[in-house]
Design a protein around this motif. Structure first.
Motif, PDB file in Angstrom:
ATOM      1  N   ARG A 153      20.751 -27.961  13.778  1.00 41.02           N
ATOM      2  CA  ARG A 153      19.945 -26.970  14.486  1.00 41.02           C
ATOM      3  C   ARG A 153      19.897 -27.289  15.991  1.00 41.02           C
ATOM      4  O   ARG A 153      20.080 -26.404  16.831  1.00 41.02           O
ATOM      5  CB  ARG A 153      18.527 -26.944  13.925  1.00 41.02           C
ATOM      6  CG  ARG A 153      17.627 -25.883  14.579  1.00 41.02           C
ATOM      7  CD  ARG A 153      16.162 -26.209  14.326  1.00 41.02           C
ATOM      8  NE  ARG A 153      15.843 -26.234  12.917  1.00 41.02           N
ATOM      9  CZ  ARG A 153      15.393 -25.184  12.223  1.00 41.02           C
ATOM     10  NH1 ARG A 153      15.214 -24.029  12.832  1.00 41.02           N
ATOM     11  NH2 ARG A 153      15.118 -25.315  10.949  1.00 41.02           N
ATOM     12  N   VAL A 194      20.441 -30.827   8.539  1.00 38.27           N
ATOM     13  CA  VAL A 194      20.265 -29.449   9.009  1.00 38.27           C
ATOM     14  C   VAL A 194      19.531 -29.452  10.348  1.00 38.27           C
ATOM     15  O   VAL A 194      19.885 -28.711  11.273  1.00 38.27           O
ATOM     16  CB  VAL A 194      19.487 -28.615   7.974  1.00 38.27           C
ATOM     17  CG1 VAL A 194      19.171 -27.232   8.550  1.00 38.27           C
ATOM     18  CG2 VAL A 194      20.277 -28.487   6.685  1.00 38.27           C
ATOM     19  N   ASP A 195      18.508 -30.305  10.469  1.00 38.15           N
ATOM     20  CA  ASP A 195      17.772 -30.408  11.731  1.00 38.15           C
ATOM     21  C   ASP A 195      18.687 -30.834  12.873  1.00 38.15           C
ATOM     22  O   ASP A 195      18.582 -30.326  14.000  1.00 38.15           O
ATOM     23  CB  ASP A 195      16.623 -31.411  11.604  1.00 38.15           C
ATOM     24  CG  ASP A 195      15.456 -30.881  10.787  1.00 38.15           C
ATOM     25  OD1 ASP A 195      15.305 -29.646  10.721  1.00 38.15           O
ATOM     26  OD2 ASP A 195      14.713 -31.700  10.214  1.00 38.15           O
ATOM     27  N   SER A 203      13.738 -22.381   6.390  1.00 38.41           N
ATOM     28  CA  SER A 203      13.435 -23.714   6.889  1.00 38.41           C
ATOM     29  C   SER A 203      14.639 -24.624   6.658  1.00 38.41           C
ATOM     30  O   SER A 203      15.582 -24.258   5.951  1.00 38.41           O
ATOM     31  CB  SER A 203      12.217 -24.289   6.167  1.00 38.41           C
ATOM     32  OG  SER A 203      12.540 -24.511   4.785  1.00 38.41           O
ATOM     33  N   SER A 204      14.599 -25.808   7.254  1.00 37.69           N
ATOM     34  CA  SER A 204      15.700 -26.758   7.063  1.00 37.69           C
ATOM     35  C   SER A 204      15.877 -27.109   5.592  1.00 37.69           C
ATOM     36  O   SER A 204      16.996 -27.220   5.092  1.00 37.69           O
ATOM     37  CB  SER A 204      15.446 -28.025   7.888  1.00 37.69           C
ATOM     38  OG  SER A 204      15.463 -27.737   9.264  1.00 37.69           O
ATOM     39  N   PRO A 246      18.184 -32.031   4.476  1.00 38.42           N
ATOM     40  CA  PRO A 246      17.410 -31.278   5.467  1.00 38.42           C
ATOM     41  C   PRO A 246      17.422 -31.907   6.857  1.00 38.42           C
ATOM     42  O   PRO A 246      17.414 -31.197   7.867  1.00 38.42           O
ATOM     43  CB  PRO A 246      15.999 -31.272   4.877  1.00 38.42           C
ATOM     44  CG  PRO A 246      16.216 -31.354   3.404  1.00 38.42           C
ATOM     45  CD  PRO A 246      17.413 -32.260   3.236  1.00 38.42           C
ATOM     46  N   ARG A 247      17.471 -33.246   6.914  1.00 39.62           N
ATOM     47  CA  ARG A 247      17.511 -33.895   8.223  1.00 39.62           C
ATOM     48  C   ARG A 247      18.833 -33.618   8.932  1.00 39.62           C
ATOM     49  O   ARG A 247      18.865 -33.500  10.170  1.00 39.62           O
ATOM     50  CB  ARG A 247      17.304 -35.403   8.057  1.00 39.62           C
ATOM     51  CG  ARG A 247      15.859 -35.782   7.708  1.00 39.62           C
ATOM     52  CD  ARG A 247      15.724 -37.233   7.370  1.00 39.62           C
ATOM     53  NE  ARG A 247      16.493 -37.582   6.171  1.00 39.62           N
ATOM     54  CZ  ARG A 247      16.529 -38.795   5.626  1.00 39.62           C
ATOM     55  NH1 ARG A 247      15.833 -39.783   6.180  1.00 39.62           N
ATOM     56  NH2 ARG A 247      17.231 -39.029   4.534  1.00 39.62           N
ATOM     57  N   LEU A 270      19.975 -20.273   9.139  1.00 41.62           N
ATOM     58  CA  LEU A 270      18.794 -20.396   9.990  1.00 41.62           C
ATOM     59  C   LEU A 270      18.403 -19.043  10.577  1.00 41.62           C
ATOM     60  O   LEU A 270      17.223 -18.769  10.796  1.00 41.62           O
ATOM     61  CB  LEU A 270      19.072 -21.391  11.129  1.00 41.62           C
ATOM     62  CG  LEU A 270      19.182 -22.866  10.740  1.00 41.62           C
ATOM     63  CD1 LEU A 270      19.636 -23.680  11.943  1.00 41.62           C
ATOM     64  CD2 LEU A 270      17.849 -23.404  10.210  1.00 41.62           C
ATOM     65  N   VAL A 327      25.378 -23.254   8.854  1.00 42.35           N
ATOM     66  CA  VAL A 327      23.956 -23.554   9.015  1.00 42.35           C
ATOM     67  C   VAL A 327      23.292 -22.491   9.891  1.00 42.35           C
ATOM     68  O   VAL A 327      22.186 -22.017   9.584  1.00 42.35           O
ATOM     69  CB  VAL A 327      23.764 -24.955   9.626  1.00 42.35           C
ATOM     70  CG1 VAL A 327      22.294 -25.186  10.000  1.00 42.35           C
ATOM     71  CG2 VAL A 327      24.234 -26.038   8.653  1.00 42.35           C
TER      72      VAL A 327
END
Length: 220
Positions: free
Chosen positions: A192, A188-189, A166-167, A185-186, A161, A157
């Motif tokens: 992050r 990925v957040d 973006s995610s 995507p969440r 990034l 990831v």
């Protein structure tokens, strides 16, 4: 063997490697007057066995000595990854060899007998370069340890990034790369946040700089 020590007035070491007693002590006196400590070695072998090659500083290294030559000592230092910087000492008629040594990575060369101002300037320049290299090496080690603390998935990831995605774009990229391991995507957040915390960074721009500094861009 334990080297002689003239004085201890600076944190960076300065070593003198020369098989001529008179030259060693003459140089040590000049250095002492300039506020530098001097560790004296009578041969390349003694230097390689007794000096701390991992501590930054400068080595005043005679080109021509009995036993190992200055160039042989220099090559051995390179093989061991020493952060010490070399200033070669050359006698009259050894200029070509000294210049060749500089092209191989030595900082400078001085013709004996050495002028005090020229000597101190060369030592200061070599020491500064050595300390900068040592600082870079410490930073690389620290960053590598932080990167290795990431899980394999977090590293995947992080690499994406670092490209500015973006995610949602990271999730799509990783999903296409490995359809058997889709990622939301969440998620990925979440990764992050963990990545930024573990790497002690605050933005994707900092992440991109870190990935580039570690030489990981080719893995993206």
């Amino acid at each position: 063997m334990t080297p002689d020590t003239a004085a201890h007035t600076t944190s960076a070491q300065v070593c003198i490697v020369d098989d001529d007693d008179g030259v060693r002590h003459s140089l040590a006196a000049l250095l002492l007057a300039g506020g530098h400590s001097a560790h004296l070695f009578a041969s390349g072998t003694e230097f390689l066995q007794g000096a701390d090659l991992a501590q930054p500083g400068c080595v005043l290294l005679d080109l021509r000595m009995d036993g190992m030559s200055g160039l042989q000592v220099f090559e051995e230092m390179r093989q061991r990854g020493s952060v010490l910087k070399v200033v070669f000492l050359s006698a009259h008629g050894e200029v070509a060899s000294a210049v060749a040594a500089v092209k191989q990575g030595a900082v400078d060369w001085l013709e004996k007998p050495c002028n005090e101002h020229t000597l101190l300037s060369a030592v200061a320049r070599a020491t500064e370069l050595s300390q900068a290299d040592a600082a870079r090496a410490r930073r690389q080690h620290m960053l590598r340890e932080r990167w290795n603390a990431l899980s394999p998935r977090q590293q995947e990831v992080a690499r994406q990034l670092a490209t500015g995605q973006s995610s949602k774009e990271v999730a799509r990229t990783l999903g296409l790369r490995d359809p058997g391991r889709p990622i939301d995507p969440r998620t990925v957040d979440t990764h992050r946040s963990a990545i930024f915390l573990k790497l002690d960074i605050r933005s994707s721009h900092e992440l991109a700089m870190l990935v580039e500094e570690l030489g990981l861009t080719q893995d993206i």
